[in-house]
Motif scaffolding. Structure first.
Motif, PDB file in Angstrom:
ATOM      1  N   GLN A   1      29.351  46.848  40.196  1.00  0.00           N
ATOM      2  CA  GLN A   1      29.202  45.961  41.345  1.00  0.00           C
ATOM      3  C   GLN A   1      30.196  46.321  42.444  1.00  0.00           C
ATOM      4  O   GLN A   1      29.882  46.260  43.635  1.00  0.00           O
ATOM      5  N   LEU A   2      31.405  46.734  42.070  1.00  0.00           N
ATOM      6  CA  LEU A   2      32.405  47.133  43.052  1.00  0.00           C
ATOM      7  C   LEU A   2      31.945  48.343  43.849  1.00  0.00           C
ATOM      8  O   LEU A   2      32.142  48.411  45.065  1.00  0.00           O
ATOM      9  N   GLU A   3      31.313  49.291  43.175  1.00  0.00           N
ATOM     10  CA  GLU A   3      30.819  50.482  43.873  1.00  0.00           C
ATOM     11  C   GLU A   3      29.719  50.126  44.862  1.00  0.00           C
ATOM     12  O   GLU A   3      29.649  50.675  45.966  1.00  0.00           O
ATOM     13  N   ARG A   4      28.861  49.166  44.492  1.00  0.00           N
ATOM     14  CA  ARG A   4      27.797  48.746  45.413  1.00  0.00           C
ATOM     15  C   ARG A   4      28.381  48.011  46.612  1.00  0.00           C
ATOM     16  O   ARG A   4      27.939  48.207  47.751  1.00  0.00           O
ATOM     17  N   VAL A   5      29.382  47.171  46.387  1.00  0.00           N
ATOM     18  CA  VAL A   5      30.005  46.428  47.488  1.00  0.00           C
ATOM     19  C   VAL A   5      30.729  47.373  48.436  1.00  0.00           C
ATOM     20  O   VAL A   5      30.714  47.188  49.655  1.00  0.00           O
ATOM     21  N   TRP A   6      31.341  48.417  47.879  1.00  0.00           N
ATOM     22  CA  TRP A   6      32.152  49.310  48.704  1.00  0.00           C
ATOM     23  C   TRP A   6      31.333  50.062  49.738  1.00  0.00           C
ATOM     24  O   TRP A   6      31.848  50.440  50.791  1.00  0.00           O
ATOM     25  N   HIS A   7      30.078  50.294  49.493  1.00  0.00           N
ATOM     26  CA  HIS A   7      29.233  50.984  50.469  1.00  0.00           C
ATOM     27  C   HIS A   7      29.106  50.183  51.762  1.00  0.00           C
ATOM     28  O   HIS A   7      28.852  50.750  52.829  1.00  0.00           O
ATOM     29  N   ASP A   8      29.268  48.856  51.669  1.00  0.00           N
ATOM     30  CA  ASP A   8      29.100  48.005  52.849  1.00  0.00           C
ATOM     31  C   ASP A   8      30.399  47.742  53.588  1.00  0.00           C
ATOM     32  O   ASP A   8      30.375  47.298  54.737  1.00  0.00           O
ATOM     33  N   VAL A   9      31.543  48.001  52.964  1.00  0.00           N
ATOM     34  CA  VAL A   9      32.822  47.624  53.573  1.00  0.00           C
ATOM     35  C   VAL A   9      33.732  48.822  53.808  1.00  0.00           C
ATOM     36  O   VAL A   9      34.885  48.653  54.187  1.00  0.00           O
TER      37      VAL A   9
ATOM     38  N   LEU B   1      36.859  39.564  45.751  1.00  0.00           N
ATOM     39  CA  LEU B   1      36.185  40.136  44.584  1.00  0.00           C
ATOM     40  C   LEU B   1      35.295  39.100  43.906  1.00  0.00           C
ATOM     41  O   LEU B   1      34.167  39.417  43.488  1.00  0.00           O
ATOM     42  N   GLN B   2      35.775  37.868  43.801  1.00  0.00           N
ATOM     43  CA  GLN B   2      34.965  36.817  43.200  1.00  0.00           C
ATOM     44  C   GLN B   2      33.740  36.503  44.055  1.00  0.00           C
ATOM     45  O   GLN B   2      32.643  36.297  43.524  1.00  0.00           O
ATOM     46  N   ALA B   3      33.908  36.474  45.377  1.00  0.00           N
ATOM     47  CA  ALA B   3      32.798  36.150  46.267  1.00  0.00           C
ATOM     48  C   ALA B   3      31.700  37.201  46.219  1.00  0.00           C
ATOM     49  O   ALA B   3      30.521  36.887  46.450  1.00  0.00           O
ATOM     50  N   ASN B   4      32.066  38.438  45.916  1.00  0.00           N
ATOM     51  CA  ASN B   4      31.085  39.527  45.871  1.00  0.00           C
ATOM     52  C   ASN B   4      30.637  39.855  44.452  1.00  0.00           C
ATOM     53  O   ASN B   4      29.976  40.880  44.232  1.00  0.00           O
ATOM     54  N   GLY B   5      30.995  39.016  43.493  1.00  0.00           N
ATOM     55  CA  GLY B   5      30.531  39.209  42.127  1.00  0.00           C
ATOM     56  C   GLY B   5      31.212  40.337  41.383  1.00  0.00           C
ATOM     57  O   GLY B   5      30.709  40.765  40.328  1.00  0.00           O
ATOM     58  N   VAL B   6      32.350  40.822  41.910  1.00  0.00           N
ATOM     59  CA  VAL B   6      33.054  41.912  41.236  1.00  0.00           C
ATOM     60  C   VAL B   6      33.939  41.379  40.112  1.00  0.00           C
ATOM     61  O   VAL B   6      34.134  42.043  39.093  1.00  0.00           O
ATOM     62  N   GLY B   7      34.492  40.179  40.317  1.00  0.00           N
ATOM     63  CA  GLY B   7      35.358  39.565  39.319  1.00  0.00           C
ATOM     64  C   GLY B   7      34.777  38.264  38.805  1.00  0.00           C
ATOM     65  O   GLY B   7      33.877  37.666  39.423  1.00  0.00           O
ATOM     66  N   ASP B   8      35.261  37.813  37.667  1.00  0.00           N
ATOM     67  CA  ASP B   8      34.790  36.568  37.070  1.00  0.00           C
ATOM     68  C   ASP B   8      35.280  35.375  37.888  1.00  0.00           C
ATOM     69  O   ASP B   8      36.412  35.364  38.369  1.00  0.00           O
ATOM     70  N   PRO B   9      34.449  34.340  38.047  1.00  0.00           N
ATOM     71  CA  PRO B   9      34.906  33.133  38.750  1.00  0.00           C
ATOM     72  C   PRO B   9      35.924  32.384  37.900  1.00  0.00           C
ATOM     73  O   PRO B   9      35.940  32.481  36.679  1.00  0.00           O
ATOM     74  N   GLY B  10      36.779  31.642  38.574  1.00  0.00           N
ATOM     75  CA  GLY B  10      37.769  30.862  37.845  1.00  0.00           C
ATOM     76  C   GLY B  10      39.183  31.278  38.154  1.00  0.00           C
ATOM     77  O   GLY B  10      39.443  32.351  38.732  1.00  0.00           O
ATOM     78  N   TRP B  11      40.134  30.428  37.729  1.00  0.00           N
ATOM     79  CA  TRP B  11      41.545  30.661  38.008  1.00  0.00           C
ATOM     80  C   TRP B  11      42.137  31.779  37.155  1.00  0.00           C
ATOM     81  O   TRP B  11      43.133  32.387  37.536  1.00  0.00           O
ATOM     82  N   GLY B  12      41.549  32.036  36.009  1.00  0.00           N
ATOM     83  CA  GLY B  12      42.094  33.077  35.136  1.00  0.00           C
ATOM     84  C   GLY B  12      42.078  34.439  35.798  1.00  0.00           C
ATOM     85  O   GLY B  12      43.090  35.158  35.811  1.00  0.00           O
ATOM     86  N   PHE B  13      40.930  34.810  36.369  1.00  0.00           N
ATOM     87  CA  PHE B  13      40.831  36.105  37.059  1.00  0.00           C
ATOM     88  C   PHE B  13      41.725  36.130  38.288  1.00  0.00           C
ATOM     89  O   PHE B  13      42.372  37.138  38.579  1.00  0.00           O
ATOM     90  N   LEU B  14      41.788  35.007  39.029  1.00  0.00           N
ATOM     91  CA  LEU B  14      42.601  34.951  40.237  1.00  0.00           C
ATOM     92  C   LEU B  14      44.076  35.188  39.914  1.00  0.00           C
ATOM     93  O   LEU B  14      44.749  36.019  40.545  1.00  0.00           O
TER      94      LEU B  14
ATOM     95  N   GLY C   1      45.713  55.636  48.709  1.00  0.00           N
ATOM     96  CA  GLY C   1      45.320  56.856  48.006  1.00  0.00           C
ATOM     97  C   GLY C   1      44.052  56.704  47.197  1.00  0.00           C
ATOM     98  O   GLY C   1      43.886  57.354  46.159  1.00  0.00           O
ATOM     99  N   GLY C   2      43.130  55.844  47.647  1.00  0.00           N
ATOM    100  CA  GLY C   2      41.886  55.630  46.919  1.00  0.00           C
ATOM    101  C   GLY C   2      42.005  54.610  45.806  1.00  0.00           C
ATOM    102  O   GLY C   2      41.011  54.335  45.116  1.00  0.00           O
ATOM    103  N   ASN C   3      43.179  54.017  45.632  1.00  0.00           N
ATOM    104  CA  ASN C   3      43.362  53.026  44.569  1.00  0.00           C
ATOM    105  C   ASN C   3      42.620  51.727  44.853  1.00  0.00           C
ATOM    106  O   ASN C   3      42.205  51.029  43.925  1.00  0.00           O
ATOM    107  N   PHE C   4      42.481  51.376  46.124  1.00  0.00           N
ATOM    108  CA  PHE C   4      41.802  50.125  46.455  1.00  0.00           C
ATOM    109  C   PHE C   4      40.312  50.219  46.163  1.00  0.00           C
ATOM    110  O   PHE C   4      39.670  49.213  45.832  1.00  0.00           O
ATOM    111  N   ARG C   5      39.751  51.395  46.290  1.00  0.00           N
ATOM    112  CA  ARG C   5      38.322  51.566  46.025  1.00  0.00           C
ATOM    113  C   ARG C   5      37.988  51.230  44.572  1.00  0.00           C
ATOM    114  O   ARG C   5      36.902  50.718  44.280  1.00  0.00           O
TER     115      ARG C   5
END
Length: 473
Positions: free
Chosen positions: A46-54, A137-150, A67-71
Motif C-alpha cells: 500500500q505504501l508503494e501505491r501511495v508513493w506514486h501520488d505524493v 500513514l493511517q489515513a492512506n491505509g499504510v498503517g493500522d488504525p489506533g494509538w498503538g501504531f501511532l 536518502g530514500g528512507n522515507f519512501r
C-alpha cells in the motif's frame, strides 16, 4: 591522474587520517544498514501505491534528504531533516533573541550551548513530524488504525532520527568531513544507480531521438557540474590591513591579508526553503478529502488546481525562482552581518585600505555583499531550473496568449518535442541534488587536502610543505 593516485596512497599511509576515513566509512555503513529496517506495522504494498501520488510533494523533498528512507518508512525515515530544520531555526533566532546572540559571541562555549539547544529542538520537531507522518500513514491505509501504531511509529522514527544525528556528530568529531552533510551526500549517491539504469534503458531501446536526448543530457550535466565547481570555488578577496601596535618592546600587527567572500554564501539552503514552501500546498492537498465524481465541489477544484501546479508549470517556475532570490538575500543578511564584521575589524585594529573603519566599512561591505548575493541568487535559480527543465519540461501551453501556438510548435518539431514534457527521468539529477553532491565533495576533499598538507604530504592540488631539516651540530 598520477597526482591523484599519490594523494590516495598518502591518505592510506597517514595512520591518523586512515583511522578517520575507516571510522567515517564504518558509520556510513551503519547508516545504510538502518535504511533496510522498516518501521513496525507498515503495509509495504500500500505504501508503494501511495508513493506514486505524493512523490512530487514535500514528502519527495523529505525522501531526498533521507536518502530514500522515507519512501520505505525505515527507522531512519526522517534522516537528518529535523536536525537541519532545528539548526536553521536556531540560526534565525539569533537575530531576534539577545540571549542567543550573546551565546553566539561567546566562542566555543557558546557554540556548544547552542548545539545543545539544537539537539533538544530536534527531538521536539522530530516527535511532532513523526506524529503527522503516522497519521498520514493511517489515513492512506499504510498503517493500522489506533494509538498503538501511532505511538510505536513516533517512538521508532524519533529514536532513529536521534541516532542519525549522533552518527553525524561522531563523523564530524572523529571522522573526516561534515557528518550531517556526508549522510545527505550518501543518501543521494545511493539513488544515482537507479537513475543511471533508467538512462541506460532509454539507450537500449534503440530509439535514435532518445539516444541523442541522453547524450545531450549527459553533456549538459557535465557542463553544469563544472559550472557549479567554478562558482563554488570563486571568492571575492577584500584586502585587510592591520595597524602596528607597540606593546612594550614588541611590535604587533602591521600585516596584510584578505577577507574571502564566497559568491554563494547561502549554499543550497535558499533552494531548500523555496522547494519546501512550494511543496507545502501539494502536501496539504494529500490530507483533503474530495470526491472525484463531483468536480464542482471546492475540494475538487483546489485539488485540480494543485495537480497542475508542479515542476514545469510556468507559474510554478516563476514563483520558484522568485522564492530562491528572496531566500538568498534573506539568509545572507542573517549569516553575514556587515556591521558585526566591521566592528570586529575595528576592535582588532584591522581596516580596508582606503575605507574608514566603522560605518564606512560596513557600507562598503554591504555594497559588495549585495552585488555578490545578486549573482549568487541568479546562479542558484539557474542551477535549480535547468535540471528541472530537462526532467519535467516547461509547460508552454499554460502560457497566456501564445501558449497553444508554442506548444504545437515544440510538439511537432523533431529534437524539441521534449521541452513541453521533459525527459521523464527521476529526481536524482535535480539541481538541489547536484548542489549538495558537488558542495559536499569539494568540502570533504578540501579537508583531506588540509590533513595531508599539514602532515607534509602531497595533496590533490599539488605538493605540500616539506619538513624542515634541523641543523647538524
Amino acid at each position: 591522474m598520477e597526482r591523484f593516485v599519490n594523494a590516495i596512497r598518502n591518505m592510506v599511509n597517514v595512520p591518523d587520517l586512515r583511522k578517520r576515513i575507516v571510522f567515517t566509512l564504518a558509520l556510513i555503513a551503519i547508516y545504510r544498514l538502518g535504511a533496510h529496517i522498516t518501521a513496525p506495522g507498515i503495509n509495504k504494498e500500500q505504501l508503494e501505491r501511495v508513493w506514486h501520488d505524493v512523490g512530487t510533494s514535500l514528502l519527495g523533498v523529505l525522501d531526498l534528504f533521507s536518502g530514500g528512507n522515507f519512501r520505505t518508512i525505515s527507522i531512519f525515515a526522517l534522516g537528518v531533516t529535523p536536525y537541519i530544520t532545528a539548526s536553521i531555526i536556531l540560526q534565525l533566532m539569533t537575530v531576534v533573541s539577545p540571549q542567543l546572540k550573546k551565546l553566539q559571541e561567546e566562542g566555543e562555549a557558546g557554540r556548544q550551548k547552542i548545539n545543545q539547544y539544537t539537539r533538544y529542538l530536534t527531538v521536539g520537531l522530530c516527535a511532532l513530524q513523526t506524529a503527522f507522518v503516522a497519521r498520514w500513514l493511517q489515513a492512506n491505509g499504510v498503517g493500522d488504525p489506533g494509538w498503538g501504531f501511532l505511538l510505536s511509529t513516533v517512538l521508532t522514527l524519533t529514536t532513529g532520527t536521534i541516532f542519525v544525528m549522533w552518527l553525524g556528530e561522531q563523523i564530524t568529531d572523529r571522522g573526516i568531513g561534515n557528518g550531517i552533510s556526508l549522510l545527505i551526500f550518501v543518501g543521494i549517491v545511493v539513488g544515482l544507480p537507479r537513475g543511471v539504469a533508467q538512462v541506460l534503458e532509454r539507450v537500449r531501446s534503440g530509439d535514435t531521438l532518445a539516444t541523442v536526448g541522453v547524450i545531450v543530457m549527459v553533456v549538459a550535466l557535465i557542463a553544469l557540474i563544472a559550472f557549479i565547481v567554478f562558482v563554488e570555488s570563486a571568492r571575492r578577496k577584500i584586502p585587510i590591513s592591520y595597524a602596528k601596535r607597540h606593546i612594550g618592546r614588541q611590535v604587533l600587527g602591521g600585516q596584510e591579508t584578505y577577507m574571502p567572500i564566497k559568491i554563494n554564501m547561502g549554499g543550497v539552503i535558499p533552494v531548500i526553503f523555496a522547494s519546501s514552501v512550494l511543496a507545502m500546498p501539494q502536501t496539504i492537498i494529500q490530507f483533503i478529502r474530495y470526491d472525484p465524481n463531483d468536480p464542482t465541489s471546492w475540494s475538487s477544484r483546489i485539488h485540480s488546481f494543485f495537480q497542475q501546479f508542479h515542476g514545469g508549470d510556468p507559474y510554478y517556475e516563476l514563483i520558484f525562482i522568485s522564492l530562491i532570490v528572496f531566500f538568498t538575500f534573506f539568509y545572507i543578511t542573517i549569516i553575514f552581518n556587515v556591521e558585526d564584521v566591521a566592528d570586529n575589524l575595528r576592535k582588532h585594529g584591522g581596516f580596508i585600505p582606503g575605507i574608514r573603519p566603522g560605518k564606512s566599512t560596513a557600507e562598503y561591505l554591504n555594497t559588495i555583499v549585495t552585488r555578490l548575493t545578486a549573482v549568487g541568487a541568479l546562479y542558484l535559480a539557474f542551477v535549480a531550473f535547468v535540471p528541472q527543465l530537462m526532467l519535467s519540461g516547461f509547460k508552454v501551453g499554460r502560457l497566456p496568449f501564445v501558449g497553444q501556438t508554442l506548444d504545437a510548435f515544440f510538439s511537432t518539431t523533431p529534437g524539441l518535442s521534449w521541452i513541453p514534457t521533459g525527459m521523464g527521468y527521476q529526481f536524482y539529477f535535480g539541481g538541489t541534488s547536484l548542489l549538495i553532491l558537488v558542495g559536499v565533495a569539494m568540502d570533504t576533499a578540501a579537508q583531506v587536502e588540509a590533513q595531508l598538507i599539514m602532515r607534509n604530504y602531497e595533496g590533490f592540488m599539488g605538493p605540500g610543505r616539506r619538513p624542515m631539516r634541523g641543523r647538524r651540530p
